[in-house]
Design an enzyme around this catalytic site. Structure first.
Site, short mmCIF file in Angstrom:
data_model
loop_
_atom_site.label_atom_id
_atom_site.label_comp_id
_atom_site.label_asym_id
_atom_site.label_seq_id
_atom_site.Cartn_x
_atom_site.Cartn_y
_atom_site.Cartn_z
N HIS A 108 64.80 42.37 -1.34
CA HIS A 108 66.21 42.76 -1.51
C HIS A 108 66.86 43.37 -0.28
O HIS A 108 68.08 43.55 -0.26
CB HIS A 108 66.37 43.67 -2.74
CG HIS A 108 65.81 45.04 -2.59
ND1 HIS A 108 66.30 46.12 -3.30
CD2 HIS A 108 64.79 45.53 -1.82
CE1 HIS A 108 65.63 47.20 -2.98
NE2 HIS A 108 64.70 46.87 -2.10
N HIS A 109 66.09 43.68 0.76
CA HIS A 109 66.70 44.16 2.01
C HIS A 109 67.01 43.02 2.99
O HIS A 109 67.64 43.26 4.02
CB HIS A 109 65.79 45.16 2.71
CG HIS A 109 65.61 46.45 1.96
ND1 HIS A 109 66.68 47.21 1.52
CD2 HIS A 109 64.48 47.12 1.57
CE1 HIS A 109 66.21 48.28 0.89
NE2 HIS A 109 64.90 48.25 0.91
N ALA A 110 66.57 41.82 2.70
CA ALA A 110 66.77 40.69 3.62
C ALA A 110 68.15 40.08 3.41
O ALA A 110 68.49 39.64 2.32
CB ALA A 110 65.69 39.64 3.41
N ASN A 124 70.60 46.19 -0.01
CA ASN A 124 71.67 45.84 0.92
C ASN A 124 71.72 44.35 1.26
O ASN A 124 72.79 43.78 1.45
CB ASN A 124 71.52 46.65 2.21
CG ASN A 124 70.20 46.37 2.92
OD1 ASN A 124 69.13 46.62 2.36
ND2 ASN A 124 70.25 45.86 4.14
#
Length: 298
Positions: free
Chosen positions: A96-98, A139
């Site tokens: 989920h940060h990619a 993000n």
């Protein structure tokens, strides 16, 4: 974690779904060609960190990341084909940060975002809900769907905290304005407080949006005692959050739901919280839904 599910007597109740590597075409629905090339180059160069962010890599990282993304896709396909109603994709690395152009926070490819785009491109779904209960803000997922009204992204997370995004002011842009919603909460937040915030903020949004499929970024670093988070959720809280998501899925999405593992770094806590999540998906106790599991290890 798998051993924890087995000790809890849950693994034998699950239908196992074999993963497969995500293809370039599938990854490119969310990531740029330049980023895919950068990942390959960093690994071939023998780097121990991805040059775009704080993500450790090894010679096998890219293959493993493709299996993680493909494992979530295999879970989604099993649900869409009617073989199961829900699935839990036990995959690593998380995603989920990619963003489209950058890997960070242990993430190479955005597994849940890739699954959402697959549902749109292959199955023609018009409305997809992504809910992120990881202690860190998703993000990368937010960035990918920032201007997209076909995906409602809702994240509850610790604030202030890594990666420094996820304020209430961040609600999308252009046609996507209002389809990104953040619920930042302070360190020390309990499961009762988080569930109350979800009922107040998420449920009305989800009902109005009427999703056709529900995806969960299931990070168990929001459990109390995790070394990388300061929330105080207990195992039963994850069961309650899961049941709320099942209720939303049953309302408009024919029960169709897939959760994908994100964070969770205390091994015993990760195992017990995941067991509570899986037990709820299986309908053990007060719940009444079926489920399965997807793992990059088959």
């Amino acid at each position: 974690m798998i051993q924890g599910l087995e000790r809890a007597g849950l693994l034998g109740r699950c239908q196992l779904i074999s993963p497969r590597p995500a293809t370039d075409r599938e990854l490119l629905r969310c990531h740029t060609p330049q980023y895919l090339q950068r990942v390959q180059e960093d690994i071939l160069a023998g780097r121990d960190q991805l040059s775009t962010g704080d993500t450790a890599i090894s010679p096998h990282s890219e293959r493993t990341a493709r299996l993680a993304a493909g494992g979530v896709l295999a879970a989604v396909e099993s649900v869409m084909e009617g073989r199961v109603r829900q699935a839990f994709a036990v995959v690593r690395p998380p995603g989920h940060h990619a963003s489209a152009t950058r890997g960070m926070g242990f993430c190479l490819y955005n597994n849940v975002a890739i699954a959402a785009r697959h549902l749109q491109a292959v199955h023609g779904l018009a409305r997809i809900l992504i809910v992120d209960w990881d202690v860190h803000h998703g993000n990368g997922t937010q960035d990918i769907f920032w201007r997209d009204p076909s995906v409602l992204f809702f994240s509850s997370h610790q604030d202030p905290f890594y990666p420094g995004s996820g304020t209430r002011r961040e609600q999308g842009e252009g046609p996507g304005l209002g389809f990104t919603r953040n619920c930042p909460l302070p360190a020390g937040t309990t499961g009762r407080q988080l569930l109350a915030a979800w009922r107040q903020e998420l449920v009305p949004l989800a009902v109005a949006f009427s999703p056709q499929f529900v995806l969960i970024s299931a990070g168990f670093d929001s459990r109390g005692g995790d070394p990388l988070g300061d929330f105080r959720l207990e195992d039963g809280d994850f069961a309650a959050l899961t049941q709320l998501m099942l209720d939303i899925a049953a309302e408009t999405a024919q029960g169709r739901l897939v959760s994908a593992l994100e964070g969770g770094y205390d091994l015993s806590g990760l195992a017990s919280a995941s067991a509570a999540h899986v037990a709820t998906l299986l309908g053990i106790g007060a719940t009444g839904c079926n489920a399965t599991r997807a793992s990059p290890h088959g």
